[in-house]
Design a protein around this motif. Structure first.
Motif, mmCIF file in Angstrom:
data_model
loop_
_atom_site.group_PDB
_atom_site.id
_atom_site.type_symbol
_atom_site.label_atom_id
_atom_site.label_comp_id
_atom_site.label_asym_id
_atom_site.label_seq_id
_atom_site.Cartn_x
_atom_site.Cartn_y
_atom_site.Cartn_z
ATOM 1 N N GLU A 225 28.969 43.312 59.839
ATOM 2 C CA GLU A 225 27.775 43.819 59.159
ATOM 3 C C GLU A 225 28.149 44.785 58.039
ATOM 4 O OE1 GLU A 225 23.704 46.396 60.112
ATOM 5 O OE2 GLU A 225 25.139 45.953 61.708
ATOM 6 N N ALA A 226 29.059 45.698 58.365
ATOM 7 C CA ALA A 226 29.501 46.658 57.352
ATOM 8 C C ALA A 226 30.217 45.955 56.203
ATOM 9 C CB ALA A 226 30.419 47.701 57.990
ATOM 10 N N ARG A 227 30.985 44.928 56.542
ATOM 11 C CA ARG A 227 31.736 44.193 55.520
ATOM 12 C C ARG A 227 30.790 43.483 54.552
ATOM 13 N NH1 ARG A 227 36.907 40.434 57.080
ATOM 14 N NH2 ARG A 227 37.226 39.338 55.101
ATOM 15 N N LEU A 228 29.753 42.848 55.087
ATOM 16 C CA LEU A 228 28.792 42.144 54.236
ATOM 17 C C LEU A 228 28.047 43.113 53.327
ATOM 18 C CD1 LEU A 228 27.328 39.592 56.810
ATOM 19 C CD2 LEU A 228 28.876 39.097 54.906
ATOM 20 N N ARG A 229 27.661 44.238 53.865
ATOM 21 C CA ARG A 229 26.907 45.210 53.070
ATOM 22 C C ARG A 229 27.785 45.851 52.007
ATOM 23 N NH1 ARG A 229 24.476 49.299 57.141
ATOM 24 N NH2 ARG A 229 23.461 50.092 55.272
ATOM 25 N N PHE A 231 30.464 44.508 50.443
ATOM 26 C CA PHE A 231 30.746 43.607 49.334
ATOM 27 C C PHE A 231 29.480 43.215 48.585
ATOM 28 C CE2 PHE A 231 34.747 43.171 51.626
ATOM 29 C CZ PHE A 231 35.641 43.245 50.569
ATOM 30 N N ALA A 232 28.328 43.293 49.234
ATOM 31 C CA ALA A 232 27.077 43.062 48.510
ATOM 32 C C ALA A 232 26.868 44.150 47.463
ATOM 33 C CB ALA A 232 25.903 43.015 49.483
ATOM 34 N N LEU A 234 29.296 46.075 46.187
ATOM 35 C CA LEU A 234 30.363 45.974 45.197
ATOM 36 C C LEU A 234 30.111 44.819 44.235
ATOM 37 C CD1 LEU A 234 33.659 46.616 47.181
ATOM 38 C CD2 LEU A 234 32.661 48.023 45.393
ATOM 39 N N GLY A 235 29.606 43.708 44.756
ATOM 40 C CA GLY A 235 29.334 42.566 43.894
ATOM 41 C C GLY A 235 28.320 42.892 42.819
ATOM 42 N N ALA A 236 27.241 43.599 43.209
ATOM 43 C CA ALA A 236 26.224 43.989 42.233
ATOM 44 C C ALA A 236 26.781 44.985 41.228
ATOM 45 C CB ALA A 236 25.016 44.578 42.954
ATOM 46 N N ARG A 237 27.581 45.928 41.719
ATOM 47 C CA ARG A 237 28.148 46.932 40.818
ATOM 48 C C ARG A 237 29.103 46.295 39.817
ATOM 49 N NH1 ARG A 237 30.823 52.812 42.285
ATOM 50 N NH2 ARG A 237 31.907 53.124 40.311
ATOM 51 N N LEU A 238 29.907 45.342 40.272
ATOM 52 C CA LEU A 238 30.868 44.708 39.375
ATOM 53 C C LEU A 238 30.180 43.850 38.323
ATOM 54 C CD1 LEU A 238 33.691 43.733 41.901
ATOM 55 C CD2 LEU A 238 33.802 45.474 40.105
ATOM 56 N N GLN A 239 29.073 43.228 38.677
ATOM 57 C CA GLN A 239 28.334 42.472 37.669
ATOM 58 C C GLN A 239 27.841 43.383 36.553
ATOM 59 O OE1 GLN A 239 25.777 39.006 39.033
ATOM 60 N NE2 GLN A 239 26.045 40.054 41.009
ATOM 61 N N ASP A 240 27.377 44.575 36.930
ATOM 62 C CA ASP A 240 26.928 45.533 35.917
ATOM 63 C C ASP A 240 28.102 46.065 35.106
ATOM 64 O OD1 ASP A 240 24.331 45.234 36.773
ATOM 65 O OD2 ASP A 240 24.396 46.949 38.140
ATOM 66 N N ALA A 241 29.204 46.396 35.796
ATOM 67 C CA ALA A 241 30.358 46.981 35.108
ATOM 68 C C ALA A 241 31.010 45.984 34.148
ATOM 69 C CB ALA A 241 31.381 47.475 36.129
ATOM 70 N N HIS A 249 28.221 29.936 42.981
ATOM 71 C CA HIS A 249 28.909 29.386 44.146
ATOM 72 C C HIS A 249 29.831 30.383 44.828
ATOM 73 C CE1 HIS A 249 31.896 28.972 40.944
ATOM 74 N NE2 HIS A 249 32.813 28.880 41.893
ATOM 75 N N LEU A 250 29.966 31.568 44.253
ATOM 76 C CA LEU A 250 30.862 32.576 44.822
ATOM 77 C C LEU A 250 30.093 33.567 45.683
ATOM 78 C CD1 LEU A 250 33.248 33.531 41.865
ATOM 79 C CD2 LEU A 250 33.742 32.063 43.815
ATOM 80 N N SER A 251 30.669 33.941 46.809
ATOM 81 C CA SER A 251 30.117 35.021 47.612
ATOM 82 C C SER A 251 30.492 36.351 46.970
ATOM 83 C CB SER A 251 30.679 34.963 49.038
ATOM 84 O OG SER A 251 32.077 35.217 49.033
ATOM 85 N N ASP A 252 29.835 37.420 47.396
ATOM 86 C CA ASP A 252 30.149 38.741 46.851
ATOM 87 C C ASP A 252 31.586 39.139 47.168
ATOM 88 O OD1 ASP A 252 27.600 39.518 45.686
ATOM 89 O OD2 ASP A 252 26.838 39.586 47.727
ATOM 90 N N GLU A 253 32.068 38.774 48.348
ATOM 91 C CA GLU A 253 33.440 39.121 48.716
ATOM 92 C C GLU A 253 34.444 38.348 47.868
ATOM 93 O OE1 GLU A 253 36.387 39.186 52.647
ATOM 94 O OE2 GLU A 253 34.199 39.230 52.879
ATOM 95 N N LYS A 254 34.189 37.051 47.657
ATOM 96 C CA LYS A 254 35.086 36.245 46.832
ATOM 97 C C LYS A 254 35.091 36.755 45.390
ATOM 98 C CE LYS A 254 37.738 32.621 46.159
ATOM 99 N NZ LYS A 254 39.054 32.468 46.820
#
Length: 285
Positions: A225-229, A231-232, A234-241, A249-254
């Protein structure tokens, strides 16, 4: 470290063992992005050993300089003795200030014991913080062997001596995480070969780089649960950055793993080379 959704209580991943927490305590920093960093505070015993090693080094350097002054100024023994006292204090203060500034919060003793001084906000210290905490050492040493500093650290919630309180710093234990030799990016070599993607990744701030690499290195230590939250967020932050949309087709972790692979040239997956002309000819014969 893990993200916290608005309205939910902060929780922490199991990145620190229970033994570490019981022995040394922890310090938690919550970023504006609701990502928590949990640092293991250095205990008094390990800090004392680091100080002991640093003290031996300071004494050896001071004695070497004083001996040199004595030989040069043999005709003026009184002046040499006075200069020797000045030299000791300069070496004593300069040693800690210089190394903690150049080595991002470490001296020889702290490096040997895997300790580091950081700001209470979780970022690295600079000259200002190193100078403040080291200039306060004479008070912390009173009356002998850091009694004032030790008592202050015991009653402090973050094990801070007076110098740390003045500078807004804490001493933490470093975890030596091994950087993997290869980050699995199979199937996405095209994105890693995209100059636009790689150039934008290289422009990430130091804080963002450390956040990505720490998440990648410690992801196996987190509950699902912590892992999914994590990377979710981080994924949003990296898209902005990066000012780039994450491929659908990519997960937030990938997505985060690909950013880490772009940050570490040696960790990028190398696509298989096509057969050479001679090899193709040989195979057709």
């Amino acid at each position: 470290m893990l993200p916290r959704m608005p309205g939910e209580p902060a929780t922490l991943p199991a990145v620190t063992t229970a033994t570490d927490t019981l022995l040394d305590g922890t310090h938690t920093v919550l970023t504006p992005e609701y990502v928590e960093f949990r640092f293991t505070l250095a205990g008094l015993y390990s800090r004392f050993l680091a100080w002991l090693l640093d003290s031996v080094i300071v004494v050896v350097i001071s004695l070497a300089v004083i001996l040199g002054l004595s030989l040069v100024m043999a005709a003026f023994p009184g002046v040499a003795s006075a200069l020797g006292i000045v030299v000791y204090f300069l070496v004593d203060w300069g040693y800690g200030i210089t190394l903690e500034t150049l080595w991002s919060g470490q001296t020889v003793g702290k490096r040997a014991l895997s300790l580091r001084v950081i700001q209470e906000s979780g970022v690295r210290i600079g000259f200002y913080h190193a100078a403040l905490r080291n200039l306060a050492r004479p008070v912390d040493r009173l009356p002998l062997l850091y009694l004032v500093g030790g008592v202050t650290a015991l009653v402090s919630g973050s094990q801070q001596r007076l110098g740390d309180m003045l500078a807004g710093t804490i001493v933490v234990r470093e975890r030596r995480l091994k950087v993997p030799s290869a980050i699995n990016a199979s199937g996405e070599e095209g994105l890693l070969a995209d100059p636009l993607f790689v150039s934008r990744v290289k422009r990430l701030s130091t804080e963002e780089r450390e956040l990505v690499l720490t998440a990648v290195l410690r992801r196996d230590e987190l509950r699902m649960e912590a892992r999914l939250r994590l990377f979710a967020a981080l994924g949003a932050r990296l898209q902005d950055a990066l000012a780039m949309e994450k491929p659908a087709h990519l997960s937030d972790e990938k997505w985060t793993l690909l950013v880490a692979a772009a940050l570490l040239p040696n960790a990028r997956s190398t696509p298989p080379r096509p057969p050479t002309r001679s090899a193709s000819s040989a195979s057709s014969r």
